[in-house]
Design a protein around this motif. Structure first.
Motif, PDB file in Angstrom:
ATOM      1  N   LEU A 185       8.340  -0.149 -11.328  1.00 11.84           N
ATOM      2  CA  LEU A 185       7.537   0.859 -12.021  1.00 11.84           C
ATOM      3  C   LEU A 185       8.403   1.942 -12.664  1.00 11.84           C
ATOM      4  O   LEU A 185       8.097   2.431 -13.751  1.00 11.84           O
ATOM      5  CB  LEU A 185       6.537   1.497 -11.044  1.00 11.84           C
ATOM      6  CG  LEU A 185       5.491   0.562 -10.437  1.00 11.84           C
ATOM      7  CD1 LEU A 185       4.612   1.326  -9.444  1.00 11.84           C
ATOM      8  CD2 LEU A 185       4.628  -0.075 -11.510  1.00 11.84           C
ATOM      9  N   PHE A 186       9.483   2.313 -11.977  1.00  4.92           N
ATOM     10  CA  PHE A 186      10.390   3.347 -12.488  1.00  4.92           C
ATOM     11  C   PHE A 186      11.037   2.916 -13.812  1.00  4.92           C
ATOM     12  O   PHE A 186      10.995   3.632 -14.817  1.00  4.92           O
ATOM     13  CB  PHE A 186      11.454   3.650 -11.431  1.00  4.92           C
ATOM     14  CG  PHE A 186      12.447   4.717 -11.817  1.00  4.92           C
ATOM     15  CD1 PHE A 186      12.116   5.732 -12.712  1.00  4.92           C
ATOM     16  CD2 PHE A 186      13.730   4.698 -11.280  1.00  4.92           C
ATOM     17  CE1 PHE A 186      13.042   6.719 -13.060  1.00  4.92           C
ATOM     18  CE2 PHE A 186      14.655   5.682 -11.616  1.00  4.92           C
ATOM     19  CZ  PHE A 186      14.310   6.683 -12.522  1.00  4.92           C
ATOM     20  N   SER A 187      11.624   1.720 -13.810  1.00  7.73           N
ATOM     21  CA  SER A 187      12.289   1.244 -15.029  1.00  7.73           C
ATOM     22  C   SER A 187      11.287   0.953 -16.135  1.00  7.73           C
ATOM     23  O   SER A 187      11.532   1.284 -17.306  1.00  7.73           O
ATOM     24  CB  SER A 187      13.134  -0.002 -14.721  1.00  7.73           C
ATOM     25  OG  SER A 187      12.364  -0.994 -14.073  1.00  7.73           O
ATOM     26  N   GLY A 213       8.956   8.506 -15.685  1.00  7.91           N
ATOM     27  CA  GLY A 213       8.999   7.190 -15.053  1.00  7.91           C
ATOM     28  C   GLY A 213       9.138   7.290 -13.547  1.00  7.91           C
ATOM     29  O   GLY A 213       8.508   6.537 -12.793  1.00  7.91           O
ATOM     30  N   PHE A 214       9.957   8.243 -13.092  1.00  4.04           N
ATOM     31  CA  PHE A 214      10.150   8.444 -11.652  1.00  4.04           C
ATOM     32  C   PHE A 214       8.854   8.899 -10.979  1.00  4.04           C
ATOM     33  O   PHE A 214       8.477   8.374  -9.920  1.00  4.04           O
ATOM     34  CB  PHE A 214      11.246   9.488 -11.430  1.00  4.04           C
ATOM     35  CG  PHE A 214      11.449   9.852  -9.985  1.00  4.04           C
ATOM     36  CD1 PHE A 214      12.194   9.036  -9.150  1.00  4.04           C
ATOM     37  CD2 PHE A 214      10.884  11.009  -9.456  1.00  4.04           C
ATOM     38  CE1 PHE A 214      12.377   9.358  -7.810  1.00  4.04           C
ATOM     39  CE2 PHE A 214      11.064  11.346  -8.126  1.00  4.04           C
ATOM     40  CZ  PHE A 214      11.811  10.516  -7.295  1.00  4.04           C
ATOM     41  N   LEU A 215       8.156   9.863 -11.586  1.00  5.50           N
ATOM     42  CA  LEU A 215       6.912  10.366 -11.003  1.00  5.50           C
ATOM     43  C   LEU A 215       5.827   9.295 -10.983  1.00  5.50           C
ATOM     44  O   LEU A 215       5.057   9.184 -10.015  1.00  5.50           O
ATOM     45  CB  LEU A 215       6.429  11.594 -11.790  1.00  5.50           C
ATOM     46  CG  LEU A 215       7.299  12.849 -11.675  1.00  5.50           C
ATOM     47  CD1 LEU A 215       6.760  13.951 -12.581  1.00  5.50           C
ATOM     48  CD2 LEU A 215       7.380  13.332 -10.232  1.00  5.50           C
ATOM     49  N   TYR A 216       5.763   8.499 -12.051  1.00  7.40           N
ATOM     50  CA  TYR A 216       4.791   7.395 -12.111  1.00  7.40           C
ATOM     51  C   TYR A 216       5.061   6.389 -10.987  1.00  7.40           C
ATOM     52  O   TYR A 216       4.139   5.966 -10.279  1.00  7.40           O
ATOM     53  CB  TYR A 216       4.889   6.716 -13.476  1.00  7.40           C
ATOM     54  CG  TYR A 216       4.091   5.449 -13.605  1.00  7.40           C
ATOM     55  CD1 TYR A 216       2.700   5.475 -13.578  1.00  7.40           C
ATOM     56  CD2 TYR A 216       4.720   4.209 -13.761  1.00  7.40           C
ATOM     57  CE1 TYR A 216       1.968   4.300 -13.692  1.00  7.40           C
ATOM     58  CE2 TYR A 216       3.996   3.035 -13.874  1.00  7.40           C
ATOM     59  CZ  TYR A 216       2.619   3.089 -13.844  1.00  7.40           C
ATOM     60  OH  TYR A 216       1.892   1.937 -13.951  1.00  7.40           O
ATOM     61  N   ALA A 217       6.325   6.030 -10.795  1.00  5.60           N
ATOM     62  CA  ALA A 217       6.686   5.083  -9.746  1.00  5.60           C
ATOM     63  C   ALA A 217       6.457   5.676  -8.356  1.00  5.60           C
ATOM     64  O   ALA A 217       5.951   5.004  -7.451  1.00  5.60           O
ATOM     65  CB  ALA A 217       8.147   4.668  -9.903  1.00  5.60           C
ATOM     66  N   LEU A 218       6.821   6.945  -8.184  1.00 10.33           N
ATOM     67  CA  LEU A 218       6.681   7.600  -6.881  1.00 10.33           C
ATOM     68  C   LEU A 218       5.218   7.688  -6.463  1.00 10.33           C
ATOM     69  O   LEU A 218       4.875   7.381  -5.302  1.00 10.33           O
ATOM     70  CB  LEU A 218       7.294   9.000  -6.939  1.00 10.33           C
ATOM     71  CG  LEU A 218       7.305   9.792  -5.624  1.00 10.33           C
ATOM     72  CD1 LEU A 218       8.194   9.098  -4.601  1.00 10.33           C
ATOM     73  CD2 LEU A 218       7.772  11.223  -5.857  1.00 10.33           C
ATOM     74  N   ALA A 219       4.343   8.091  -7.384  1.00 10.45           N
ATOM     75  CA  ALA A 219       2.923   8.241  -7.060  1.00 10.45           C
ATOM     76  C   ALA A 219       2.325   6.914  -6.608  1.00 10.45           C
ATOM     77  O   ALA A 219       1.618   6.845  -5.587  1.00 10.45           O
ATOM     78  CB  ALA A 219       2.170   8.782  -8.285  1.00 10.45           C
ATOM     79  N   ASN A 220       2.638   5.840  -7.326  1.00  8.44           N
ATOM     80  CA  ASN A 220       2.036   4.544  -6.998  1.00  8.44           C
ATOM     81  C   ASN A 220       2.698   3.877  -5.797  1.00  8.44           C
ATOM     82  O   ASN A 220       2.048   3.122  -5.075  1.00  8.44           O
ATOM     83  CB  ASN A 220       2.109   3.626  -8.223  1.00  8.44           C
ATOM     84  CG  ASN A 220       1.092   3.989  -9.279  1.00  8.44           C
ATOM     85  OD1 ASN A 220      -0.100   3.745  -9.117  1.00  8.44           O
ATOM     86  ND2 ASN A 220       1.545   4.602 -10.361  1.00  8.44           N
TER      87      ASN A 220
END
Length: 314
Positions: free
Chosen positions: A103-105, A150-157
């Motif tokens: 998700l991060f990348s 991208g980091f926040l999107y990956a972290l939340a999910n």
């Protein structure tokens, strides 16, 4: 955080259980991965060595190629290993880590594409102010925002998935750990993770999509105001490759993640292959074939390499 998993490992069902077909798939995806690595490394090398490509557009393309290498490397090496293994297993922690970096990348790549759209808008719609609008500081800020988003999107999910309990079954009807197939396996209520997934797509996906859409509305409007056919063609050629890549990313990604159900079908796996494996491979090919500057730089690099080789033999 309390450990949520009674399951210690997950089993990928993958693309096929046919042993002979898996050998064929191994070879196909090995070739795709090698092309992805070589193509994106070539773009990085060309941009690094050619000073004429040290511009905002190629600054973002350089980092998009790096992100594409990471994006593909999160999934394909594990797939290749699983094609040759009897049991396609991954540890629970490994699964959650893969989910995060995938998700991060992917999220970072989408925001870099939005930054590239804004760059094309500045170049075509405000050419006289382009140097000031897309200064080195602005480019670095846009790249930082892309990475943070991208980091926040990956972290939340990832955190929402970590809040779930997995007590069995542990078979993932997919070849990768990502939210939709993981939600199906949860023994606990999945409403909050589904809301988080949908909300994050709306917040992060819509913001990047709207920036790209608004940029291209202005770009197309500016191109249509150009009186000569040659001028319109020249202006459109500077952003056509980027537009193709945007369609590949958004078209398949939105279809996959905006579905009302988390069940994974065979068609869903094909769509996932498109945005997670084929798109990182196609990006350098598209930019090489559609971009005159990149083609010229590639030729110069080839001639320089050939000349150096001939000199050594002499």
């Amino acid at each position: 955080m309390e450990n949520q998993t009674m399951v210690t490992e997950f089993i990928f069902l993958g693309l096929s259980s046919d042993p002979q077909l898996q050998i064929f798939l191994f070879l196909v995806f090995l070739v795709i991965y090698v092309i992805t690595l070589l193509g994106n490394m070539m773009i990085i090398l060309v941009i690094s060595t050619d000073t004429q490509l040290h511009t905002p557009m190629y600054f973002f393309l350089f980092h998009l190629s790096f992100v594409d290498i990471c994006y593909s490397s999160v999934t394909v090496p594990k797939m290749l290993q699983d094609f040759l293994a009897e049991r396609k297993t991954i540890s629970a922690n490994g699964c959650f880590a893969q989910n995060f970096f995938f998700l991060f990348s992917g999220g970072t790549g989408v925001f870099i594409l939005s930054a590239m759209a804004y760059d094309r808008y500045a170049a075509i719609c405000n050419p006289l102010h382009y140097v000031g609008t897309m200064s080195k500081q602005v480019c670095c800020h846009l790249l930082s925002v892309s990475c943070i988003s991208g980091f926040l999107y990956a972290l939340a999910n990832t955190l929402s998935v970590l809040s779930l309990h997995f007590c069995g079954p542990n078979e993932i009807n997919h070849y990768i750990c990502e939210p939709p197939p993981l939600l199906v396996l949860s023994c606990s209520e999945t409403l909050i993770p589904k809301v988080v997934l949908f909300a994050s797509i709306i917040i992060f996906g819509s913001s990047s999509f709207l920036l790209t859409l608004v940029s291209y509305i202005h770009i197309i409007s500016a191109i249509l105001r150009i009186h000569t056919t040659e001028g319109r063609h020249k202006a459109f050629s500077t952003c056509s490759s980027h537009l193709i890549v945007v369609i590949l990313y958004y078209g398949t990604g939105c279809f996959r993640y905006m579905k009302p159900t988390s069940e994974v079908s065979g068609f869903d796996r094909i769509i996932s292959i498109q945005y997670s494996i084929l798109t990182p491979m196609l990006n350098p090919i598209i930019y090489s074939l559609k971009n005159k500057d990149v083609k010229t730089a590639l030729w110069k690099l080839f001639v320089k390499f050939k000349f150096s080789k001939e000199t050594l033999h002499c």
